[in-house]
Design an enzyme around this catalytic site. Structure first.
Site, PDB file in Angstrom:
ATOM      1  NE  ARG A 156      -2.872 -40.283 -21.001  1.00  0.00           N
ATOM      2  CZ  ARG A 156      -2.409 -40.646 -23.085  1.00  0.00           C
ATOM      3  NH1 ARG A 156      -1.364 -41.038 -22.780  1.00  0.00           N
ATOM      4  NH2 ARG A 156      -3.210 -40.641 -23.461  1.00  0.00           N
ATOM      5  CG  HIS A 192       3.050 -37.248 -24.545  1.00  0.00           C
ATOM      6  ND1 HIS A 192       1.726 -37.270 -23.396  1.00  0.00           N
ATOM      7  CD2 HIS A 192       2.785 -39.008 -24.365  1.00  0.00           C
ATOM      8  CE1 HIS A 192       1.044 -38.525 -23.616  1.00  0.00           C
ATOM      9  NE2 HIS A 192       1.867 -38.925 -24.978  1.00  0.00           N
ATOM     10  CD  GLU A 242       2.556 -34.961 -21.279  1.00  0.00           C
ATOM     11  OE1 GLU A 242       1.928 -34.914 -22.331  1.00  0.00           O
ATOM     12  OE2 GLU A 242       3.152 -35.589 -20.614  1.00  0.00           O
TER      13      GLU A 242
END
Length: 312
Positions: A231, A278, A260
Site C-alpha cells: 500500500r 496498482h 491513487e
C-alpha cells in the site's frame, strides 16, 4: 427482497453480473452513498460486496440495520473499519491466497524492469532509434541482497522467486520463521543497511503507516532500490521522493502510491523509477478467482454456513 448490496464503482460488468445473478442485488458507487438509499431497501440488505479504497466506516454500517457481512474484494481490507464492524457483529471477509502468485510475479518483474531499464529499452526499439546507439549499461539483479519487509503469504512467494535468482534473502516479520537459510532481522533499519533491494509486502492500515520511514530509506542508500507492492501508506512517500531526487536513494519500483490514482507529479520527472498502476492482481485468471471467493463468502453467510476466509 434485496439481500445483497454491491458497493464500489471498481467492479467490472462480469463481476457485477456474477453477484447479481446469484442474489438479488442493489448497487451504489461508494460507502458514502448508502445513507441516501431508500430506508426499505437499506433494511433488506444483509450482506455487502465491497470493492475499492473509499473508507467503509461505522456510519455506512449504521445505515444498514440488518447488515451481517462485508465481503471485500482483495486481500487488503484497510478501507474497512474492522473494529467498527466487530462492534456491530458484522463479519468481514477478504480474498487471500488466490492473488499471491500474480503479486509476487509483478514484484519480480518490476525489479527486472527497474534494474535493466526495460521500458526505455522498449521505447528505443519501438521508436526506431536503436540505430542511433544502444542503452547505457544497466544493473545486474541476480546474486544481489534483498530484504523482504513482511514475510507473509505474498512476501514468502516473492522470496521464493528471488531465491531462484541466486539472491541472498533477508526479511523482517513479527517473529522469526522457519526458512531455508534466509536471514531474519528484528530491526528494519539494520536490514535496509544490509541489502541492495528492499521489497515491501506489508498489509495496509494504521499499524503499518509510514513503516518504511525516511531513516530506513536513508539506510538503504544511494545504491539501494525500494520496491513496493503493498500500500502507498506503508512508505514515507515524501521522504522517498526527496531522497530519489537528491540521489540519496538509488531507485524505486512501485505499484502503489498515496492518493491513487492522482500520483505525485514528482515521480514523472525521475529516471530511476519504474511505475505501475496498482495492478498486482490484475490478470483475468486471478481477478476471476477473487470474484468467486468473494461470492463464496456471501453464499456461505446467506446460507448460514461458516465463512470461507473470515478476517474478524
Amino acid at each position: 427482497m434485496t439481500n445483497l448490496l454491491i458497493v464500489g464503482n471498481a467492479f467490472t460488468e462480469e463481476e457485477r453480473a456474477r453477484l447479481s445473478g446469484a442474489h438479488a442485488a442493489a448497487l451504489v458507487a461508494s460507502p458514502s452513498d448508502i445513507a441516501g438509499m431508500d430506508m426499505t431497501l437499506r433494511t433488506e440488505v444483509r450482506a455487502v460486496a465491497f470493492k475499492g479504497h473509499a473508507p467503509f466506516g461505522a456510519e455506512a454500517m449504521q445505515a444498514l440495520p440488518n447488515l451481517g457481512l462485508i465481503a471485500n474484494f482483495g486481500v487488503g481490507y484497510d478501507a474497512i473499519d474492522v473494529t467498527a464492524a466487530t462492534a456491530r457483529s458484522v463479519a468481514v471477509t477478504n480474498t487471500p491466497d488466490v492473488l499471491n502468485d500474480d503479486v509476487a510475479d509483478l514484484a519480480v518483474g518490476m525489479m527486472l524492469a527497474q534494474a535493466r531499464d526495460m521500458v526505455r529499452g522498449h521505447l528505443v526499439v519501438a521508436s526506431g532509434k536503436w540505430p542511433e546507439g544502444n542503452l547505457p549499461l544497466n544493473r545486474k539483479m541476480s546474486g544481489g541482497k534483498v530484504g523482504i519487509v513482511g514475510l507473509g503469504r505474498i512476501g514468502r512467494e516473492i522470496a521464493n522467486r528471488l531465491a531462484a535468482f541466486k539472491m541472498d534473502i533477508h526479511y523482517t516479520s513479527r517473529s522469526e520463521k522457519e526458512t531455508p537459510g534466509w536471514t531474519y532481522h528484528a530491526d528494519l533499519k539494520a536490514m535496509a543497511q544490509a541489502v541492495d533491494w528492499l521489497v515491501v509486502a506489508l498489509v495496509g492500515g494504521p499499524e503499518t503507516e509510514g513503516h518504511v520511514s525516511r531513516e530506513v530509506l536513508e539506510a538503504l542508500g544511494p545504491q539501494g532500490v525500494l520496491v513496493n507492492i503493498s500500500r502507498g501508506t506503508t512508505v514515507d512517500e515524501a521522504a522517498m521522493l526527496d531522497l530519489l531526487e537528491s540521489g540519496k536513494l538509488g531507485g524505486a519500483a512501485l505499484d502503489v502510491f498515496l492518493n491513487e490514482p492522482d500520483v505525485d507529479p514528482r515521480f514523472r520527472r525521475l529516471n530511476t523509477v519504474h511505475l505501475q498502476p496498482h495492478q498486482g492482481s490484475g490478470t483475468v485468471e486471478t481477478r476471476r478467482a477473487m470474484a468467486e471467493l468473494q461470492l463464496a463468502n456471501i453464499d456461505a453467510f446467506l446460507a448460514g454456513k461458516d465463512l470461507v476466509t473470515p478476517v474478524n
